[in-house]
Enzyme design. Structure first.
Site, short mmCIF file in Angstrom:
data_model
loop_
_atom_site.label_atom_id
_atom_site.label_comp_id
_atom_site.label_asym_id
_atom_site.label_seq_id
_atom_site.Cartn_x
_atom_site.Cartn_y
_atom_site.Cartn_z
N CYS A 1 0.83 -1.21 0.00
CA CYS A 1 0.00 0.00 0.00
C CYS A 1 0.86 1.25 0.00
CB CYS A 1 -0.95 -0.01 1.19
SG CYS A 1 -0.13 -0.14 2.79
N HIS B 1 -1.35 1.29 7.52
CA HIS B 1 -1.68 1.35 6.10
C HIS B 1 -1.25 2.72 5.56
CE1 HIS B 1 -3.89 -0.10 2.64
NE2 HIS B 1 -4.58 1.02 2.57
N ASN C 1 -7.15 6.28 0.00
CA ASN C 1 -6.84 4.93 0.46
C ASN C 1 -6.72 4.02 -0.76
OD1 ASN C 1 -6.71 2.39 1.54
ND2 ASN C 1 -8.74 2.41 2.45
#
EC number: 3.4.22.52
Length: 713
Positions: free
Chosen positions: A115, A272, A296
């Site tokens: 990520c 994350h 995101n």
């Protein structure tokens, strides 16, 4: 299906370093003249495939298990079961490289824990100029399609052009890793593959900091902010960074591995990486509110607190203003108040772009300089300041600060010079498959005393024992890069980059960024030898006692052979119980005879043996002086001081070579190896002095002379 066989020619060792320096002088490695990664030329390979009517297959990163990974994604992992490598043309009838320009929704995370990389790719889409430095124009699945694509990445000080084929890991007909929300765009998946290629595998991308990818897409340098200790003007810093085209990312730290990618009650993902894509103010109930827009890479998991997509706050914002902020539902992008941003997130990364990346005359440009260096066991890997006996052997760099900051740049009343230091360790992701990971690294900054100003010499141990650092990296940490913004009065300073512990090997890149001009240079000792004039006695001048000793040792022929020299030296050294030694080897003695033999008969006569004898006695005195712990051997670092005491000044590369050749596996140097080293050094310096007839420091050899000298040296 074609397989393009790549047979690059590699240089190794010293020759590789020489070739790399020549390439740099020719301008290779700049973005406009990127180095062809692994020697693969995109245009030539593509033209060959089109001419032959075949699709490219990359043998340098083949569609096999080891390209996926080595452990979690290794050949025997259940996670890789059923994976098939397929081209987009096998998945869709009309695949697209980019549709209507690259957007943040083109990047959705797959089964890989990268990520941090995808957050950086999402930020990349905000700046079309920077995007197309990484993703070159003119690539398509239609016109001129040959199954080959290329991307340009910054790798440790130079830009490389990376070629990939379009065979992508799939399972059940769908991409396993990054994919677009629409499913028909493949630029982000192919960029991920190029990044996996330079790092050795897809698995090597698992876990990381957004700053890594930021820097590899831009060549910029990243600053870190602990949001629990955020400066009062952080929102202004973010606004200015976005205005300058900087790339921003943030995350929520975890204290337990079980919390990794756990979702908070407000729908944020711990551990994350998010990208910061905008910052705006809106009018809410008569007051201006600072907002931050986040992205995101997962796409569907969004913040559920105030200012989220469906929160009531938007109902009290002017519809026009709301439309300007483009609030959309469930696209992975969301707004939140700056106050909540500070409260919920723990770390912010801002990647400052270099002048060539910004391409704007209206922005303040950085002055940038970088140096490449190495830490090597026993010679240049001295560890941090906690290890004073060895800290001084680390590479050293001087920075000269002359111009102070503009008066309105900082609140402080004291004038000073600001600069940013960034220390990066190289190639560590690629080495994960061999069990090696990031070392713990950092740096310290020392002010140069007035009496040493202007001297380009490597500072020794006594200096660091007597002087405290003026600045240092905030932490020693096992990240690819540590950086700090530092402000110091005008003057000369020494920067010492190091690993935390001694004898940890690695390659590094040290970068200086300053808004004002600053002089920098790498410090190293100049190669020289302060040798006394060699006094050669005639046989008549040699002491009678020594002649008697020589007669007993030499035998009837009155000359000492290699084997006889070995017997003599080992008999003598065995009487010195305080010396740790395995004895002089036959090869060592042959080397000494070759170096001292003046008449070329392979033996030592009286005069030749007298010279060697006196040298060995002198070397024994030096050895005992620098065997500081009286262990009977010297450490590699004590060896460095002993060599200098013997009259030799060598640069760090030569010290590396000496330790490699003359130390034991535990980095200890025995007396016999010490003697061999000094005999060789002294003889080679004297040879050079004889051959340097012009006294210009340059000697020219024909092949015969070169072989004659090196074969018997």
């Amino acid at each position: 299906m074609a397989e393009e066989l790549i047979t690059p020619v590699y240089c190794t060792g010293v020759s590789a370093q020489v070739q790399k320096q020549r390439d740099k002088e020719l301008g290779l490695g700049r973005h406009e003249n990127a180095i062809k990664y692994l020697g693969q030329d995109y245009e030539n390979l593509r033209a060959r495939c089109l001419q032959n009517g075949v699709l490219f297959q990359d043998d340098a990163f083949p569609p096999v298990s080891h390209s996926l990974g080595f452990k979690e994604l290794g050949p025997n992992s259940s996670k890789t079961y059923g994976i098939k490598w397929k081209r987009p043309t096998e998945l869709l009838s009309n695949p697209q490289f980019i549709v209507d320009g690259a957007t943040r929704t083109d990047i959705c995370q797959g089964a890989l824990g990268d990520c941090w990389l995808l957050a950086a790719i999402a930020s990349l889409t905000l700046n079309e100029t920077i995007l197309h430095r990484v993703v070159p124009y003119g690539q398509s699945f239609q016109e001129g399609y040959a199954g080959i694509f290329h991307f340009q990445l910054w790798q440790f000080g130079e830009w490389v052009d990376v070629v990939v084929d379009d065979l992508l890991p799939t399972k059940d007909g769908k991409l396993v890793f990054v994919h677009s929300a629409q499913g028909n765009e493949f630029w982000s998946a192919l960029l991920e593959k190029a990044y996996a290629k330079v790092n050795g595998s897809y698995e090597a991308l698992s876990g990381g900091c957004t700053s890594e990818a930021f820097e590899d897409f831009t060549g910029g340098v990243t600053e870190w902010y602990d949001l629990q200790k955020a400066p009062s003007d952080l929102y202004q810093i973010i606004l200015k960074a976005l205005e300058r085209g900087s790339l921003l990312g943030c995350s929520i730290n975890i204290s337990d591995i079980r919390d990794l990618e756990a979702i908070t009650f407000k729908n944020l993902v711990r551990g994350h990486a998010y990208s910061v894509t905008d910052a705006k103010q809106v009018t809410y109930q008569g007051q201006r509110v600072n907002l931050i827009r986040m992205r995101n890479p997962w796409g569907e998991v969004e913040w559920k607190g105030p200012w989220s997509d469906n929160s009531y706050e938007w109902n009290k914002v002017d519809p026009y203003e709301r439309e300007q902020l483009r609030v959309k539902m469930e696209d992975g992008e969301f707004w939140m108040s700056f106050r909540d941003f500070i409260r919920e997130f723990t770390k912010l990364e801002i990647c400052n772009l270099t002048p060539d990346a910004l391409k704007s005359r209206t922005l303040r440009n950085w002055n940038t300089t970088f140096y490449e260096g190495t830490w090597r066991r026993g010679s240049t890997a001295g560890g941090c300041r906690n290890y004073p006996a060895t800290f001084w052997v680390n590479p050293q760099f001087k920075i000269r600060l002359e111009e102070v900051d503009d008066a309105d740049d900082y609140d402080s009343r004291e004038s000073g010079c600001s600069f940013l230091l960034a220390l990066m360790q190289k190639h560590r992701r690629r080495e994960r498959r061999f069990g090696r990971d990031m070392e713990t690294i950092g740096f310290a900054v020392y002010q140069v005393p007035r009496e040493l100003a202007g001297q380009p010499v490597h500072l020794k141990r006594d200096f660091f024992l007597a002087n405290a650092s003026r600045a240092q990296s905030e932490h020693f940490i096992n990240l690819r890069e540590v950086s700090n913004r530092i402000r110091l009065p005008p003057g000369e300073y020494i920067v010492v980059p190091s690993t935390f512990e001694p004898n940890k090997e690695g390659d590094f890149l040290l970068r200086f960024f300053s808004e004002k001009k600053a002089g920098t240079q790498e410090l190293d000792d100049q190669i020289q030898a302060n040798l006394p004039d060699e006094k050669v006695l005639s046989e008549e001048e040699i002491d009678d006692n020594f002649k008697t000793l020589f007669s007993k040792l030499a035998g009837d022929d009155m000359e000492i052979s290699v084997k006889e020299l070995q017997t003599i030296l080992n008999r003598i050294i065995s009487k010195h119980k305080d010396l740790r030694t395995n004895g002089f080897s036959l090869e060592s003695c042959r080397s000494m005879v070759n170096l001292m033999d003046r008449d070329g008969n392979g033996k030592l006569g009286l005069v030749e043996f007298n010279i060697l004898w006196n040298r060995i006695r002198n070397y024994l005195t030096i050895f005992r002086k620098f065997d500081l712990d009286k262990s009977g051997s010297m450490s590699a670092y004590e060896m460095r001081m002993a060599i200098e005491a013997a009259g030799f000044k060598l640069n760090k590369k030569l010290h590396e070579l000496i330790i490699t050749r003359y130390s034991e596996p535990d980095l200890a140097v025995d007396f016999d190896n010490f003697v061999c080293c000094l005999v060789r050094l002294e003889t080679m310096f004297r040879f050079f002095k004889i051959l340097d007839t012009d006294l210009d420091g340059v000697v020219t050899f024909d092949l015969f002379k070169w072989l004659q000298l090196t074969m018997f040296a």
